[in-house]
Design a protein around this motif. Structure first.
Motif, mmCIF file in Angstrom:
data_model
loop_
_atom_site.group_PDB
_atom_site.id
_atom_site.type_symbol
_atom_site.label_atom_id
_atom_site.label_comp_id
_atom_site.label_asym_id
_atom_site.label_seq_id
_atom_site.Cartn_x
_atom_site.Cartn_y
_atom_site.Cartn_z
ATOM 1 N N LEU A 1 19.956 -41.995 -4.905
ATOM 2 C CA LEU A 1 20.299 -40.965 -3.928
ATOM 3 C C LEU A 1 19.061 -40.305 -3.330
ATOM 4 C CD1 LEU A 1 23.299 -39.304 -5.791
ATOM 5 C CD2 LEU A 1 23.350 -41.113 -4.072
ATOM 6 N N ALA A 2 17.895 -40.591 -3.879
ATOM 7 C CA ALA A 2 16.646 -40.032 -3.350
ATOM 8 C C ALA A 2 16.291 -40.761 -2.063
ATOM 9 C CB ALA A 2 15.531 -40.171 -4.372
ATOM 10 N N GLU A 3 16.023 -39.986 -1.016
ATOM 11 C CA GLU A 3 15.700 -40.582 0.278
ATOM 12 C C GLU A 3 14.391 -40.014 0.812
ATOM 13 O OE1 GLU A 3 19.001 -39.644 2.785
ATOM 14 O OE2 GLU A 3 20.127 -41.386 2.136
ATOM 15 N N GLY A 4 13.522 -40.861 1.278
ATOM 16 C CA GLY A 4 12.299 -40.425 1.932
ATOM 17 C C GLY A 4 11.355 -39.664 1.020
ATOM 18 N N THR A 5 10.354 -39.089 1.622
ATOM 19 C CA THR A 5 9.369 -38.297 0.905
ATOM 20 C C THR A 5 9.850 -36.855 0.849
ATOM 21 O OG1 THR A 5 7.615 -39.721 1.754
ATOM 22 C CG2 THR A 5 6.952 -37.575 0.881
ATOM 23 N N PRO A 6 9.879 -36.260 -0.339
ATOM 24 C CA PRO A 6 10.350 -34.871 -0.432
ATOM 25 C C PRO A 6 9.413 -33.912 0.314
ATOM 26 C CG PRO A 6 9.925 -35.807 -2.620
ATOM 27 C CD PRO A 6 9.523 -36.825 -1.618
ATOM 28 N N VAL A 7 9.997 -32.920 0.924
ATOM 29 C CA VAL A 7 9.242 -31.861 1.595
ATOM 30 C C VAL A 7 8.867 -30.847 0.522
ATOM 31 C CG1 VAL A 7 9.336 -30.033 3.326
ATOM 32 C CG2 VAL A 7 10.470 -32.221 3.762
ATOM 33 N N THR A 8 7.589 -30.490 0.456
ATOM 34 C CA THR A 8 7.099 -29.585 -0.578
ATOM 35 C C THR A 8 6.096 -28.591 0.000
ATOM 36 O OG1 THR A 8 5.224 -30.988 -1.175
ATOM 37 C CG2 THR A 8 7.304 -31.414 -2.322
ATOM 38 N N VAL A 9 5.740 -27.613 -0.807
ATOM 39 C CA VAL A 9 4.610 -26.733 -0.525
ATOM 40 C C VAL A 9 3.744 -26.679 -1.767
ATOM 41 C CG1 VAL A 9 5.715 -25.290 1.235
ATOM 42 C CG2 VAL A 9 5.902 -24.657 -1.176
ATOM 43 N N ASP A 10 2.523 -26.234 -1.583
ATOM 44 C CA ASP A 10 1.596 -26.059 -2.686
ATOM 45 C C ASP A 10 1.782 -24.668 -3.283
ATOM 46 O OD1 ASP A 10 -0.914 -27.270 -4.036
ATOM 47 O OD2 ASP A 10 -1.486 -25.204 -3.563
ATOM 48 N N ALA A 11 1.554 -24.533 -4.565
ATOM 49 C CA ALA A 11 1.739 -23.253 -5.248
ATOM 50 C C ALA A 11 0.902 -22.138 -4.639
ATOM 51 C CB ALA A 11 1.409 -23.402 -6.735
ATOM 52 N N ASP A 12 -0.233 -22.468 -4.039
ATOM 53 C CA ASP A 12 -1.105 -21.449 -3.458
ATOM 54 C C ASP A 12 -0.875 -21.212 -1.976
ATOM 55 O OD1 ASP A 12 -2.389 -20.847 -5.893
ATOM 56 O OD2 ASP A 12 -3.673 -22.616 -5.670
ATOM 57 N N ASP A 13 0.120 -21.883 -1.382
ATOM 58 C CA ASP A 13 0.428 -21.663 0.030
ATOM 59 C C ASP A 13 1.008 -20.264 0.233
ATOM 60 O OD1 ASP A 13 -0.434 -24.151 0.835
ATOM 61 O OD2 ASP A 13 1.576 -25.045 0.874
ATOM 62 N N ASP A 14 0.676 -19.677 1.369
ATOM 63 C CA ASP A 14 1.183 -18.362 1.744
ATOM 64 C C ASP A 14 2.695 -18.429 1.964
ATOM 65 O OD1 ASP A 14 1.859 -16.342 4.148
ATOM 66 O OD2 ASP A 14 0.159 -15.565 2.993
ATOM 67 N N VAL A 15 3.374 -17.339 1.676
ATOM 68 C CA VAL A 15 4.829 -17.291 1.828
ATOM 69 C C VAL A 15 5.247 -17.544 3.280
ATOM 70 C CG1 VAL A 15 5.024 -14.788 2.171
ATOM 71 C CG2 VAL A 15 6.901 -16.044 1.116
#
Length: 139
Positions: A73-87
């Motif tokens: 059921l996993a499709e494509g590359t997951p969209v993520t952020v880095d832990a240090d990214d600004d809100v």
């Protein structure tokens, strides 16, 4: 500066890509959540699984949740952020990709997840409303 790390839920559990869908559904029930990250054998993030995925892509298609691996059921590359990214980047990514739950990575490993509710707690009413609207627009 408020970062993703500051607002994320850190105690995040994964479902393994080889686990059957029924195991993911049971874990969602136990944790009272509607989405789980899908992780591979090396703990790499492979995708996200939602309760809607289970209903639409398993139940409605009459697939067997007792044997169907979550990884299918996993499709494509997951969209993520880095832990240090600004809100503000978190809000932008959620809006741009119209997603309600966002995995947070550090050094390529899953360390947390941010939901719309986390944004609502952190930001004011107007910005929260704008984020919810941007994520919910059906193009």
């Amino acid at each position: 500066m408020t970062t993703a790390r500051d607002i994320m839920t850190a105690d995040v559990q994964c479902v393994r890509s080889t686990d059957p869908v029924i195991a993911a559904a049971e874990l969602m029930t136990d944790l009272n959540i509607g989405a789980l990250p899908i992780c591979g054998a090396d703990d790499s993030l492979e995708g996200m699984l939602t309760d809607r995925d289970i209903v639409v892509r398993v139940v409605a298609e009459r697939k067997d949740p007792l044997v169907l691996p979550v990884g299918e059921l996993a499709e494509g590359t997951p969209v993520t952020v880095d832990a240090d990214d600004d809100v503000r980047k978190v809000v932008s990514v959620m809006s741009q990709h119209q997603i309600r739950r966002l995995p947070v990575l550090e050094a390529g490993k899953l360390v947390g997840i941010i939901a719309q509710a986390d944004i609502a707690v952190e930001l004011g009413h107007a910005e929260t409303g704008n984020t919810v609207e941007a994520v919910s627009i059906d193009y």
